[in-house]
Design a protein around this motif. Structure first.
Motif, short mmCIF file in Angstrom:
data_model
loop_
_atom_site.label_atom_id
_atom_site.label_comp_id
_atom_site.label_asym_id
_atom_site.label_seq_id
_atom_site.Cartn_x
_atom_site.Cartn_y
_atom_site.Cartn_z
N PRO A 1 0.84 -1.15 -0.11
CA PRO A 1 -0.02 0.02 0.02
C PRO A 1 0.88 1.23 0.12
CG PRO A 1 -0.96 -1.56 1.79
CD PRO A 1 0.48 -2.22 0.99
N GLN A 2 0.23 2.13 -0.73
CA GLN A 2 1.05 3.68 -0.80
C GLN A 2 2.30 3.64 -1.57
OE1 GLN A 2 -2.11 4.75 0.26
NE2 GLN A 2 -0.76 6.32 0.61
N LYS A 3 3.02 2.52 -1.60
CA LYS A 3 4.31 2.77 -2.16
C LYS A 3 4.15 2.92 -3.82
CE LYS A 3 9.04 0.57 -2.48
NZ LYS A 3 9.87 -0.61 -2.03
N PRO A 4 4.87 4.16 -4.38
CA PRO A 4 4.76 4.45 -5.78
C PRO A 4 5.55 3.48 -6.51
CG PRO A 4 5.19 6.36 -4.46
CD PRO A 4 5.29 5.34 -3.57
N VAL A 5 5.35 3.09 -7.70
CA VAL A 5 6.02 1.99 -8.28
C VAL A 5 6.39 2.57 -9.77
CG1 VAL A 5 6.23 -0.19 -9.32
CG2 VAL A 5 5.13 0.05 -7.30
N ILE A 6 7.55 2.52 -10.30
CA ILE A 6 7.93 2.88 -11.75
C ILE A 6 8.22 1.66 -12.40
CG2 ILE A 6 9.62 4.04 -13.35
CD1 ILE A 6 9.30 6.46 -11.28
N ILE A 7 7.76 1.47 -13.64
CA ILE A 7 7.99 0.21 -14.53
C ILE A 7 8.61 0.92 -15.96
CG2 ILE A 7 7.61 -2.07 -15.52
CD1 ILE A 7 7.05 -1.71 -12.58
N PRO B 1 -6.47 14.79 -6.02
CA PRO B 1 -5.93 13.34 -5.53
C PRO B 1 -7.15 12.90 -4.73
CG PRO B 1 -4.17 14.92 -5.14
CD PRO B 1 -5.29 15.71 -5.53
N LYS B 2 -7.19 11.39 -4.95
CA LYS B 2 -8.02 10.60 -4.27
C LYS B 2 -7.40 9.32 -3.82
CE LYS B 2 -10.36 8.92 -8.35
NZ LYS B 2 -11.66 8.98 -9.00
N SER B 3 -8.09 8.64 -2.97
CA SER B 3 -7.43 7.30 -2.55
C SER B 3 -7.71 6.19 -3.73
CB SER B 3 -7.95 6.83 -1.05
OG SER B 3 -9.64 6.92 -1.02
N GLY B 4 -6.67 5.10 -3.57
CA GLY B 4 -6.92 4.31 -4.46
C GLY B 4 -5.68 3.89 -5.18
N THR B 5 -5.69 2.87 -5.87
CA THR B 5 -4.38 2.45 -6.77
C THR B 5 -4.56 2.62 -8.11
OG1 THR B 5 -3.85 0.85 -4.85
CG2 THR B 5 -2.63 0.65 -7.13
N PHE B 6 -3.81 3.33 -8.79
CA PHE B 6 -3.98 3.87 -10.27
C PHE B 6 -2.65 3.31 -11.04
CE2 PHE B 6 -6.70 6.39 -7.64
CZ PHE B 6 -7.76 6.31 -8.18
N ASN C 1 -2.96 6.84 7.68
CA ASN C 1 -4.37 6.58 7.01
C ASN C 1 -4.25 7.50 5.99
OD1 ASN C 1 -4.94 4.10 8.46
ND2 ASN C 1 -5.72 5.80 9.99
N SER C 2 -3.48 7.55 4.88
CA SER C 2 -3.27 8.36 3.88
C SER C 2 -4.64 8.38 2.86
CB SER C 2 -1.98 8.27 3.03
OG SER C 2 -2.12 9.34 1.77
N GLU C 3 -5.15 9.44 2.44
CA GLU C 3 -5.91 9.45 1.21
C GLU C 3 -5.72 9.66 0.07
OE1 GLU C 3 -9.29 8.74 1.63
OE2 GLU C 3 -8.60 8.23 3.78
N LEU C 4 -4.27 9.69 -0.03
CA LEU C 4 -3.59 10.10 -1.38
C LEU C 4 -3.33 8.76 -2.29
CD1 LEU C 4 -0.48 12.25 -0.07
CD2 LEU C 4 -2.52 12.90 -1.67
N PRO C 5 -3.55 8.78 -3.66
CA PRO C 5 -3.22 7.53 -4.35
C PRO C 5 -2.15 6.92 -4.45
CG PRO C 5 -3.24 9.37 -5.72
CD PRO C 5 -3.52 9.92 -4.52
N LYS C 6 -2.03 5.63 -4.55
CA LYS C 6 -0.78 4.69 -4.80
C LYS C 6 -0.68 4.71 -6.08
CE LYS C 6 1.06 0.16 -5.03
NZ LYS C 6 2.23 0.19 -4.49
N LEU C 7 0.35 5.27 -6.99
CA LEU C 7 0.95 5.34 -8.22
C LEU C 7 1.57 4.19 -8.94
CD1 LEU C 7 0.84 9.32 -8.76
CD2 LEU C 7 -1.02 7.76 -8.91
N ILE C 8 1.14 3.74 -10.14
CA ILE C 8 1.99 2.70 -10.80
C ILE C 8 2.23 3.33 -12.13
CG2 ILE C 8 2.19 0.38 -11.37
CD1 ILE C 8 0.40 -0.60 -9.34
N LEU C 9 3.47 3.76 -12.20
CA LEU C 9 3.71 4.46 -13.67
C LEU C 9 4.58 3.79 -14.55
CD1 LEU C 9 4.65 7.90 -11.92
CD2 LEU C 9 2.47 7.19 -12.44
N ILE C 10 3.93 3.62 -15.85
CA ILE C 10 4.66 2.68 -16.70
C ILE C 10 5.30 3.55 -17.93
CG2 ILE C 10 4.52 0.79 -18.52
CD1 ILE C 10 2.14 -0.01 -16.71
#
Length: 357
Positions: free
Chosen positions: A35-41, A87-92, A122-131
């Protein structure tokens, strides 16, 4: 159970039988799950970035699956803009991140930084997965230097010969076939997964195999004929866009630097190129590249949507990319005179008929 070749050697979507995980698959998996950890591919076209992420997403529980956005979708662009500004919560997942305007990339980078900092809250920020294509991780870190330790940056490289052999073997077992001289497919694809799938599918069609067989059969092919079959299927889709690019913004008899640029890029072993480096190492195209890299390329993409769709250019970093693996292969075979089995005529912007035999 009978299997159809298009479901085995897959050129669209996530393969069921022929998916080959990259060596760092598990590292990517746990970062996407966290959760919450940003990821770059990041990685070259055809290296399997999107396929890898979609495979992981498909294996997650329903409640954990991210929402997928592609920058190439006009509808998704608006949703990405809303996410960046509100920004809103969730994974994108944001695919083709590098194609976003710089301002939006900066906003998303700052959101990723804040989300990483608040990972244990308890963050309401999104988790981002960037490709995206190469170096977006480095670019993001430069934008937000202190993000490096809080973000998962993963590079996916083209498949090794072992990877490609595994893909071909898995597909062959599903169809009850063997492919003679399958090592030639790796030499042709150079580890590009999409192209490997396409070549294998075409070998099956050339041998009248459209589904799995009851009795095992060895399939044979001649490489020149295989190339011609694949190129013939791709020409209708790509030829018009290539012609538009080669003609430039305004057609003139002397307006051939765009053709020379494509010829230089297609002679490289990768589809993402720094034009400064390419100009310095390609003497016969140096003048042409330097002539268009500062302003004319950007203006071409602004005025010709077909060119912007098929090619990518960042004038600030001088990064030029052919992101579609099929298009890159088409250019290699058609524009670069490396192969002798195909006869194709390209009409350059200067009106010259370039015939490769």
């Amino acid at each position: 159970m009978t299997q159809k070749i298009e479901n085995v050697f897959v050129t669209e979507g996530v393969p069921e039988f022929t998916f080959v995980p990259p060596p760092n698959y598990n590292d990517i998996l746990i970062d996407i799950r966290r959760p919450q950890k940003p990821v770059i591919i990041e990685g070259q076209s055809g290296s399997g970035k999107t396929t890898c992420v979609k495979k992981i997403i498909a294996d997650l529980a329903d409640g954990q699956r991210p929402i997928y956005y592609s920058v190439r979708s006009t509808h998704h662009q608006q949703l990405i803009l809303e996410l960046a500004t509100t920004p809103k919560s969730g994974t994108f997942v944001i695919d083709d991140f590098h194609r976003l305007p710089q301002e939006i990339r900066d906003q998303l980078a700052n959101i990723a930084k804040l989300a990483a900092e608040q990972a244990n809250e308890n963050s309401e920020l999104p988790k981002l997965i960037l490709i995206g294509i190469n170096e977006i991780g480095s670019d993001l870190i430069q934008l937000v230097p202190d993000i490096a330790k809080r973000i998962g940056i993963h590079k996916i490289n083209p498949g090794s010969k072992q990877d490609v052999d595994k893909l071909i073997r898995s597909g062959s077992e599903a169809l009850n076939i063997t492919i003679k001289n399958s090592n030639l497919i790796y030499e042709e694809s150079r580890g590009d997964y999409w192209l490997t799938q396409q070549l294998c599918q075409q070998v099956c069609l050339m041998n009248n195999v459209t589904e799995s067989l009851n009795t095992q059969q060895e399939l044979v092919f001649e490489l020149g004929e295989l190339r011609l079959k694949v190129i013939s299927r791709l020409k209708a889709h790509y030829y018009a866009d290539i012609k538009e690019f080669c003609r430039g913004q305004r057609f003139r008899p002397s307006n051939d630097p765009y053709y020379k640029l494509l010829r230089a890029v297609s002679s490289q072993d990768k589809s993402v190129i720094d034009l400064n480096d390419l100009a310095n190492t390609t003497l016969d195209a140096r003048g042409s590249i330097n002539n268009i890299k500062e302003r004319r390329l950007t203006e071409l993409f602004r005025t010709k949507p077909a060119c912007a769709r098929s090619f990518y250019y960042n004038v600030e970093t001088k990064t030029f990319a052919i992101e579609d693996a099929a298009l890159f292969y088409f250019l290699i075979v058609v524009i670069t005179p490396l192969f002798i089995h195909i006869r194709v005529t390209i009409v350059t912007s200067a009106g010259e008929n370039v015939v490769l035999v």
